[in-house]
Design a protein around this motif. Structure first.
Motif, PDB file in Angstrom:
ATOM      1  N   LYS A 158      72.656  39.519  70.030  1.00 58.16           N
ATOM      2  CA  LYS A 158      71.348  40.157  69.808  1.00 58.16           C
ATOM      3  C   LYS A 158      71.529  41.553  69.207  1.00 58.16           C
ATOM      4  CE  LYS A 158      66.808  40.497  70.462  1.00 58.16           C
ATOM      5  NZ  LYS A 158      66.561  41.911  70.133  1.00 58.16           N
ATOM      6  N   ILE A 159      72.496  42.301  69.676  1.00 60.07           N
ATOM      7  CA  ILE A 159      72.777  43.626  69.132  1.00 60.07           C
ATOM      8  C   ILE A 159      73.169  43.522  67.668  1.00 60.07           C
ATOM      9  CG2 ILE A 159      74.347  45.606  69.261  1.00 60.07           C
ATOM     10  CD1 ILE A 159      74.477  45.076  72.312  1.00 60.07           C
ATOM     11  N   VAL A 160      74.035  42.577  67.356  1.00 62.74           N
ATOM     12  CA  VAL A 160      74.497  42.385  65.979  1.00 62.74           C
ATOM     13  C   VAL A 160      73.342  41.938  65.084  1.00 62.74           C
ATOM     14  CG1 VAL A 160      76.044  41.032  64.504  1.00 62.74           C
ATOM     15  CG2 VAL A 160      76.876  41.942  66.684  1.00 62.74           C
ATOM     16  N   LYS A 161      72.525  41.031  65.579  1.00 63.46           N
ATOM     17  CA  LYS A 161      71.369  40.561  64.811  1.00 63.46           C
ATOM     18  C   LYS A 161      70.396  41.692  64.526  1.00 63.46           C
ATOM     19  CE  LYS A 161      68.521  37.324  63.201  1.00 63.46           C
ATOM     20  NZ  LYS A 161      68.821  36.480  62.020  1.00 63.46           N
ATOM     21  N   ASP A 162      70.137  42.526  65.514  1.00 64.64           N
ATOM     22  CA  ASP A 162      69.215  43.649  65.335  1.00 64.64           C
ATOM     23  C   ASP A 162      69.729  44.637  64.288  1.00 64.64           C
ATOM     24  OD1 ASP A 162      67.494  42.588  67.185  1.00 64.64           O
ATOM     25  OD2 ASP A 162      68.117  43.904  68.829  1.00 64.64           O
ATOM     26  N   ALA A 163      71.046  44.625  64.058  1.00 64.27           N
ATOM     27  CA  ALA A 163      71.651  45.497  63.048  1.00 64.27           C
ATOM     28  C   ALA A 163      71.663  44.850  61.664  1.00 64.27           C
ATOM     29  CB  ALA A 163      73.074  45.866  63.460  1.00 64.27           C
ATOM     30  N   GLY A 164      71.133  43.637  61.560  1.00 65.99           N
ATOM     31  CA  GLY A 164      71.055  42.968  60.264  1.00 65.99           C
ATOM     32  C   GLY A 164      72.250  42.111  59.913  1.00 65.99           C
ATOM     33  N   LEU A 165      73.104  41.850  60.894  1.00 71.50           N
ATOM     34  CA  LEU A 165      74.288  41.012  60.685  1.00 71.50           C
ATOM     35  C   LEU A 165      74.206  39.817  61.625  1.00 71.50           C
ATOM     36  CD1 LEU A 165      76.864  43.940  60.644  1.00 71.50           C
ATOM     37  CD2 LEU A 165      75.985  42.740  58.642  1.00 71.50           C
TER      38      LEU A 165
END
Length: 292
Positions: free
Chosen positions: A158-165
């Motif tokens: 979720k953290i990575v997704k929120d960063a656009g990756l």
């Protein structure tokens, strides 16, 4: 990647089913794979003599992109800070859609500043994926530990997704230990969100674990967006060989690339019986003919 590989990375800083599949297959018609890359761990011994020569040889062999490993804020990739590493790749007309980032310390500490450092590096390199390359095999021998670990991966994804990756998980054979009729890999697929976590399927390790990659594609269409295309020696299944020279039927597997959701195939070879540069060139030649 086995224990020795993990240590090395640390040291370098380093019918009914068809009805379910139809909607996905329709979306995948344009996803023809025409390019391929290499996981640079294949050339770890050569890298000790200089990453510049290695990257030049990879480009010369016919690869389109690379997957790095062993990043740390202190040493970067192979002694190069992310921008310098990108400049080197640009010079050789290569890109890097993903890299393996060590999650061992993060898994123990849950220190999200580690994730942030990976995200920052990945963005400089225009990467799409941050890949979890390996974890403690004991985790996948116990269902409770396995589920707890997957919960941590879900938080990271979720953290990575929120960063656009996007986060991806790379398997070995350890994820296929029997857990009372289930495996850690099956639990990972069931308890992770396809919108947040992709799988980088290492075909050699899947076959070595006596699993069927095509059945995995059928059961979980679209989840396996990256592959490690690694062949198994005909004389010793503990060894690798050039792609197309071993026992794995890549022709049939690649016919199911759309079902898999494949975007990025990476050649990987962890041991060689001929000159490594000759070897990766042979693998590239075989793969270029297979996917044309």
């Amino acid at each position: 990647m086995n224990n020795s590989r993990r240590n090395f990375i640390k040291q370098t800083g380093l019918a009914a089913a068809s009805i379910t599949l139809l909607p996905y297959l329709g979306c995948a018609e344009t996803a023809k794979i025409k390019k391929f890359g290499i996981q640079l761990y294949s050339l770890r011994n050569e890298i000790t003599s200089g990453i510049e020569k290695v990257i030049g040889e990879v480009a010369k062999a016919g690869y389109n992109y690379v997957e790095g490993y062993g990043y740390s804020e202190k040493t970067g990739f192979f002694g190069l800070k992310p921008q310098a590493y990108k400049d080197l790749l640009d010079k050789n007309n290569l890109t890097t859609p993903s890299a393996h980032y060590d999650f061992g310390d993060w898994e123990k500490s849950q220190d999200d500043s580690i994730l942030k450092s990976y995200i920052d590096a990945a963005k400089i390199l225009d990467q799409k994926y941050i890949v979890v390359p390996y974890t403690n095999p004991d985790i996948f021998k116990d269902e409770t530990a396995c589920r707890a670990y997957i919960a941590k991966l879900n938080r990271a994804s979720k953290i990575v997704k929120d960063a656009g990756l996007k986060l991806a998980y790379h398997n070995h054979d350890l994820e296929f230990f029997d857990l009372k009729g289930k495996t850690g890999f099956s639990i990972l697929l069931e308890e992770s969100d396809p919108e947040l976590l992709d799988l980088e399927l290492d075909l050699y390790w899947v076959m070595r674990a006596k699993q069927d990659p095509i059945q995995l594609f059928k059961d979980h269409p679209g989840r396996f967006t990256m592959w490690h295309v690694k062949d198994m020696s005909k004389t010793n299944n503990l060894k690798n060989t050039e792609v197309g020279n071993g026992t794995i039927d890549f022709t049939t597997i690649f016919k199911n690339a759309k079902l898999s959701g494949l975007k990025y195939p990476f050649v990987e070879q962890e041991n060689f019986e001929i000159d490594p540069y000759q070897s990766i060139t042979k693998s590239a030649s075989y793969l270029s003919k297979l996917i044309k």
